[in-house]
Design an enzyme around this catalytic site. Sequence first.
Site, PDB file in Angstrom:
ATOM      1  N   ARG A 131       9.670 -19.887  84.912  1.00  0.00           N
ATOM      2  CA  ARG A 131       9.525 -18.563  84.277  1.00  0.00           C
ATOM      3  C   ARG A 131       8.890 -17.503  85.172  1.00  0.00           C
ATOM      4  O   ARG A 131       8.805 -16.351  84.780  1.00  0.00           O
ATOM      5  CB  ARG A 131       8.758 -18.690  82.963  1.00  0.00           C
ATOM      6  CG  ARG A 131       9.466 -19.625  82.018  1.00  0.00           C
ATOM      7  CD  ARG A 131       9.060 -19.554  80.586  1.00  0.00           C
ATOM      8  NE  ARG A 131       9.881 -20.510  79.856  1.00  0.00           N
ATOM      9  CZ  ARG A 131       9.591 -21.799  79.738  1.00  0.00           C
ATOM     10  NH1 ARG A 131       8.480 -22.292  80.228  1.00  0.00           N
ATOM     11  NH2 ARG A 131      10.416 -22.613  79.105  1.00  0.00           N
ATOM     12  N   GLY A 191       5.072 -31.047  78.882  1.00  0.00           N
ATOM     13  CA  GLY A 191       5.313 -32.485  78.699  1.00  0.00           C
ATOM     14  C   GLY A 191       4.964 -33.026  77.323  1.00  0.00           C
ATOM     15  O   GLY A 191       4.805 -34.233  77.155  1.00  0.00           O
ATOM     16  N   GLY A 192       4.844 -32.149  76.330  1.00  0.00           N
ATOM     17  CA  GLY A 192       4.426 -32.551  74.978  1.00  0.00           C
ATOM     18  C   GLY A 192       5.343 -33.562  74.318  1.00  0.00           C
ATOM     19  O   GLY A 192       4.941 -34.276  73.407  1.00  0.00           O
ATOM     20  N   GLU A 193       6.585 -33.654  74.792  1.00  0.00           N
ATOM     21  CA  GLU A 193       7.529 -34.611  74.221  1.00  0.00           C
ATOM     22  C   GLU A 193       7.378 -36.005  74.844  1.00  0.00           C
ATOM     23  O   GLU A 193       8.098 -36.928  74.490  1.00  0.00           O
ATOM     24  CB  GLU A 193       8.972 -34.102  74.407  1.00  0.00           C
ATOM     25  CG  GLU A 193       9.444 -33.190  73.292  1.00  0.00           C
ATOM     26  CD  GLU A 193       8.592 -31.963  73.073  1.00  0.00           C
ATOM     27  OE1 GLU A 193       8.406 -31.195  74.032  1.00  0.00           O
ATOM     28  OE2 GLU A 193       8.082 -31.774  71.953  1.00  0.00           O
ATOM     29  N   ASN A 275       2.972 -29.016  70.458  1.00  0.00           N
ATOM     30  CA  ASN A 275       2.889 -29.979  69.359  1.00  0.00           C
ATOM     31  C   ASN A 275       1.925 -31.122  69.671  1.00  0.00           C
ATOM     32  O   ASN A 275       1.789 -31.535  70.815  1.00  0.00           O
ATOM     33  CB  ASN A 275       4.280 -30.568  69.081  1.00  0.00           C
ATOM     34  CG  ASN A 275       4.837 -31.304  70.292  1.00  0.00           C
ATOM     35  OD1 ASN A 275       5.263 -30.675  71.247  1.00  0.00           O
ATOM     36  ND2 ASN A 275       4.808 -32.620  70.267  1.00  0.00           N
ATOM     37  N   ASP A 317       7.398 -30.009  65.202  1.00  0.00           N
ATOM     38  CA  ASP A 317       7.420 -29.527  66.587  1.00  0.00           C
ATOM     39  C   ASP A 317       7.392 -28.006  66.624  1.00  0.00           C
ATOM     40  O   ASP A 317       8.129 -27.376  67.372  1.00  0.00           O
ATOM     41  CB  ASP A 317       8.633 -30.057  67.363  1.00  0.00           C
ATOM     42  CG  ASP A 317       8.563 -29.650  68.841  1.00  0.00           C
ATOM     43  OD1 ASP A 317       7.444 -29.625  69.394  1.00  0.00           O
ATOM     44  OD2 ASP A 317       9.612 -29.337  69.429  1.00  0.00           O
ATOM     45  N   ASP A 319       5.026 -26.433  67.799  1.00  0.00           N
ATOM     46  CA  ASP A 319       4.199 -26.030  68.942  1.00  0.00           C
ATOM     47  C   ASP A 319       3.274 -24.894  68.474  1.00  0.00           C
ATOM     48  O   ASP A 319       3.038 -24.702  67.309  1.00  0.00           O
ATOM     49  CB  ASP A 319       5.040 -25.591  70.138  1.00  0.00           C
ATOM     50  CG  ASP A 319       5.596 -26.787  70.917  1.00  0.00           C
ATOM     51  OD1 ASP A 319       5.833 -27.833  70.290  1.00  0.00           O
ATOM     52  OD2 ASP A 319       5.780 -26.696  72.128  1.00  0.00           O
ATOM     53  N   ASN A 410      10.746 -18.646  70.516  1.00  0.00           N
ATOM     54  CA  ASN A 410      10.439 -19.700  71.467  1.00  0.00           C
ATOM     55  C   ASN A 410       9.785 -19.104  72.709  1.00  0.00           C
ATOM     56  O   ASN A 410       8.880 -18.278  72.597  1.00  0.00           O
ATOM     57  CB  ASN A 410      11.698 -20.516  71.773  1.00  0.00           C
ATOM     58  CG  ASN A 410      11.392 -21.884  72.340  1.00  0.00           C
ATOM     59  OD1 ASN A 410      10.943 -22.019  73.464  1.00  0.00           O
ATOM     60  ND2 ASN A 410      11.605 -22.930  71.556  1.00  0.00           N
ATOM     61  N   TRP A 486      17.197 -15.582  73.405  1.00  0.00           N
ATOM     62  CA  TRP A 486      16.385 -16.505  74.224  1.00  0.00           C
ATOM     63  C   TRP A 486      15.762 -15.770  75.419  1.00  0.00           C
ATOM     64  O   TRP A 486      15.160 -16.359  76.298  1.00  0.00           O
ATOM     65  CB  TRP A 486      17.251 -17.691  74.686  1.00  0.00           C
ATOM     66  CG  TRP A 486      16.460 -18.938  74.908  1.00  0.00           C
ATOM     67  CD1 TRP A 486      16.102 -19.471  76.113  1.00  0.00           C
ATOM     68  CD2 TRP A 486      15.918 -19.816  73.912  1.00  0.00           C
ATOM     69  NE1 TRP A 486      15.363 -20.626  75.925  1.00  0.00           N
ATOM     70  CE2 TRP A 486      15.244 -20.856  74.580  1.00  0.00           C
ATOM     71  CE3 TRP A 486      15.923 -19.816  72.512  1.00  0.00           C
ATOM     72  CZ2 TRP A 486      14.588 -21.892  73.904  1.00  0.00           C
ATOM     73  CZ3 TRP A 486      15.274 -20.845  71.842  1.00  0.00           C
ATOM     74  CH2 TRP A 486      14.626 -21.859  72.537  1.00  0.00           C
TER      75      TRP A 486
HETATM   76 CA    CA Z   1       7.242 -29.430  71.626  1.00  0.00          CA
END
Ligand code: CA
Length: 580
Positions: A131, A191-193, A275, A317, A319, A410, A486
């Site tokens: 980003r 890396g929350g997933e 999350n 999720d 977040d 998002n 997006w």
């Molecule tokens: Ca997430």
Amino acid sequence: MKTRMTILLAGLAPLAFIAQAADITNAMIENAKDTKNVLSFGMGTQGQRYSTLTQINTKTVGQLVPAWSFSFGGEKQRGQESQPIIANGKMFVTASYSRIFAIDLKTGNKLWKYEHRLPEAIMPCCDVVNRGAAVYGNLVIFGTLDAQLVALDQNTGKIVWKEKVDDYAAGYSMTAAPLIAKGVLITGVSGGEFGIVGRVEGRDPLTGELLWTRPTVEGHMGYRYDKEGKATEAGVTGTVNKSWPGELWKTGGASTWMGGTYDPATGLAYFGTGNPAPWNSHLRPGDNLYSSSTVALDPTTGQIKWAYQNTPNDSWDFDGANEFVTFDMNGKRYGGKADRNGFFYVIDAKTGQLQNAFPFVNKITWASSIDLKTGRPNFIAANRPSDPTKGDGKKGSTVFAAPAFLGAKNQMPMAYSPQTGLFYVPANEWGMEIWNEPITYKKGGAYLGAGFTIKPLNEDYIGALRAVDPKTGKIVWENKNSAPLWGGVMTTAGGLVFYGTPEGYLKAVDAKSGKELWKFQTGSGVVAPPVTWEDGGVQYVAVVSGWGGAVPLWGGEVAKKVNFLEQGGSVWVFKLATKI
Ligand code: CA
């Protein structure tokens, strides 16, 4: 003789240019009046994405034409979510697969590029995006998909320092633009997933040396570091096992994947957290602090000054990683946050006290409202996906939830105009079928414990750019868009709002009414935020183009609906056709 003179001058030109290039200081980064540079993600560390420039305005914007375009090239394209940095006559723009380019602002010529060598086994959850970069001193600094920070010489593109932030094989990655606050380089992790542990870190931007680290999951120890790199304990975040049961906090998520904002007026850096892991909320009864929250930190120590949790015990999720953008209202400093969970929050930027919370999308199923006294959501219990262990042990009940986990908003940053007093929020209307499944943590494995399918809520549109009044909670106007929005937003004192669409357009609309005044087809989907600056009395606008990001990967039925969109990778720069 003439030839010799030309050679001599040509030889001198680069030297003269280098002499002009000023080292970027903290004061320059904090100087909101500078319209010649864009020195931070957010067009100012507050993240308002507002420019005082007026040459391009509601009357002239129709004459906006391309000045130059630059292709990122390469065989690999995918999502381009980067915001360019404008400094010292150069554009620094990151691209997919952890690439960064330096481009001559006047000509569009490439000065150098750096392609980070990525291992095969990187694990970005949501496309190979980046980003943006930060600038400090003579360096340009960005995070990579294998969780490293790389600092390059602005003039040569040579590596000055490189630091491993964490283990990519455990699911850590970096996609956000770093933040400079009080001369400290401040970064988060993605890396929350994968059950990583979210944190915020402060470094010396000139050397990369770690100064402090502050985990965002309750129970983990924070540290400060001396000049030799020796760690001193700086207190546990919260209290062990207070909002997390058993051992789950050790892999608790709350990734700080969108980076942060900083307000010199409050002296605080604001980071959203993702999350709690895993997604199955029945495995972790409790609020699971500080997941799905906004955390306000002291940039010099990492001490948490306040935290506000948007979605306690998040089961969808949602977040909470969205940006916290500070602004003035009724003579006081607040922060606005359009949360993935569908509510827009107005919070006292100094104390974290909730002032207001209201929906900015049409359908929210998980909570009926936010209680302004307690700051907690009024949950609708029936709409939480159920505990699989209470049924057949394999799969809990499926519920239809809105917003979908890709969020009412998002990663695409909103903008705030002090001129209109409105936030401009790129929103999406979608829902999902979601159910819980059993899951155990395994290093480097997806750690969800849930299944899902995203679905549109309306036939004719998913995206909607909305002008939100933070005083009243009213939507002042909206512009619907077929595909999910997006890309980020920018607003200017020229009375304009700029935003991109996955259909490929960069658009300019009237900030007061939303009326479309100009659009340009960039050749691929726009999922990045525009910027503007002036050079030699000319105002420029730039945006990166290149469809991708989380929607094509995770979007279920929505992804099928937009699978005609083509990938790309370029940056476009515009100016008025005739000089005003
Ligand atoms: Ca997430």
